[in-house]
Design an enzyme around this catalytic site. Structure first.
Site, PDB file in Angstrom:
ATOM      1  N   HIS A 115      43.228  40.074  35.122  1.00  0.00           N
ATOM      2  CA  HIS A 115      43.950  38.887  35.605  1.00  0.00           C
ATOM      3  C   HIS A 115      42.776  37.803  35.939  1.00  0.00           C
ATOM      4  O   HIS A 115      42.878  37.029  36.679  1.00  0.00           O
ATOM      5  CB  HIS A 115      44.610  39.181  36.679  1.00  0.00           C
ATOM      6  N   CYS A 126      37.970  20.340  30.038  1.00  0.00           N
ATOM      7  CA  CYS A 126      36.714  20.417  29.061  1.00  0.00           C
ATOM      8  C   CYS A 126      36.132  21.953  28.892  1.00  0.00           C
ATOM      9  O   CYS A 126      35.364  22.390  28.171  1.00  0.00           O
ATOM     10  CB  CYS A 126      35.566  19.478  29.731  1.00  0.00           C
ATOM     11  N   CYS A 176      35.556  18.005  38.121  1.00  0.00           N
ATOM     12  CA  CYS A 176      34.680  18.696  37.231  1.00  0.00           C
ATOM     13  C   CYS A 176      33.563  17.578  37.092  1.00  0.00           C
ATOM     14  O   CYS A 176      33.701  16.321  36.837  1.00  0.00           O
ATOM     15  CB  CYS A 176      35.236  18.784  35.697  1.00  0.00           C
ATOM     16  N   GLY A 217      48.129  52.088  43.038  1.00  0.00           N
ATOM     17  CA  GLY A 217      48.557  50.931  43.880  1.00  0.00           C
ATOM     18  C   GLY A 217      49.144  49.824  43.139  1.00  0.00           C
ATOM     19  O   GLY A 217      48.826  48.612  43.356  1.00  0.00           O
ATOM     20  N   SER A 218      49.884  50.018  42.080  1.00  0.00           N
ATOM     21  CA  SER A 218      50.736  49.045  41.395  1.00  0.00           C
ATOM     22  C   SER A 218      52.023  49.572  41.021  1.00  0.00           C
ATOM     23  O   SER A 218      52.425  50.599  40.850  1.00  0.00           O
ATOM     24  CB  SER A 218      50.169  48.929  40.129  1.00  0.00           C
TER      25      SER A 218
END
Ligand SMILES: [Zn+2]
Length: 279
Positions: A115, A126, A176, A217-218
């Site tokens: 992730h 951009c 940006c 741990g998921s």
């Protein structure tokens, strides 16, 4: 019984580790879900973030408050144990759903960050990429009167802290420097986004060459992680899970331990270290 089975699987080697938020809770970063598997917090989706300047103001104000606390979190015994398993040559790969960088700081390397990482920020318009510390400095300069130290609240796994509308009002977002767009987003897979296909393939390849998938741990409630457990089960690769609470993959699981990650993984390393006392 379960413990001996787990030790045997890991001692055999070729273990693919898949970690989630539960591995970092002992570092003070709470997970998204309770032990019942229900989501306790609702993260902002990418379409919400990109839809309005107001949403970006809210996101970046929360994130600005959360960042110092998130960055101050230290790796725990669980992260160090994973690094030990890697050093012992027992792993084929370490895939994490976490964006906190704690595996690396705990001594492991070549982490597949499914992730992404909160260390970086990208411009949606951009494609320019910035270090999070740089963007944090811009936000600090743009908000000299915004006292983030004084704002209290629970840190969340994506690194932000819930704030009231009143606290968010007046917060200036960053732009940006290349294209002047204010559509900056953390370089993480937000809710509503998909993981890039080549990265997903790399994970499937890693699982395919493993003799065990070890989930740490998921709850595997999100498809981005669940599909690897489902794939392993289909390939008859044993799936071992150490977590607290229900998981979506209970049907796919060969061994499941519901116990604290740090202590359990430390014991596991001791049990699989060559020369360790007989188990
Ligand atoms: Zn840009």
């Amino acid at each position: 019984m379960k413990w001996a089975a787990l030790v045997d699987l890991v001692a055999e080697g070729r273990v693919c580790i898949l970690s989630g938020a539960g591995l970092s809770t002992e570092s003070g970063i709470p997970g998204y879900r309770g032990a019942d598997g229900e989501r306790r917090v609702t993260p902002m989706t990418v379409s919400e973030l990109l839809a309005s300047p107001h949403a970006r103001q809210r996101y970046w104000a929360r994130s600005f408050v959360g960042y110092p606390r998130f960055a101050a979190a230290e790796p725990n015994d669980g992260h160090r144990a994973v690094a030990d398993l890697q050093r012992l040559g027992l792993t084929t790969g370490i895939i994490t759903q976490n964006v906190d960088g704690l595996h690396q700081r705990g001594g492991a390397d070549e982490i597949i960050e499914l992730h992404g990482s909160l260390d970086a920020v990208v411009c949606v318009d951009c494609g320019e990429s910035y270090a999070r510390t740089t963007v944090d400095e811009w936000l600090r300069q743009a908000n000299p009167r915004f006292d983030r130290e004084a704002m209290t609240g629970q840190i969340r796994p994506d690194g932000d802290v819930l704030l009231t509308d009143e606290q968010v009002a007046g917060f200036a977002t960053a732009r940006c420097v290349v294209c002047r767009s204010d559509r900056l987003k953390p370089d993480v897979v937000m809710f509503g986004e998909s993981v890039a296909k080549p990265l997903v393939q790399k994970c499937f390849d890693t699982v395919a060459e493993s003799s065990c998938l070890l989930v740490l741990g998921s709850s595997l409630m999100v498809m981005s992680g669940f599909r690897f457990a489902r794939f392993a089960a289909r390939e008859r690769i044993p799936v071992a899970v150490i977590t607290q609470g229900v998981t979506r993959a209970d049907a796919e699981t060969t061994v499941k331990l519901e116990s604290p990650l740090g202590a359990t993984l430390t014991q596991l390393v001791a049990a699989v270290t060559p020369g360790a006392a007989p188990r």
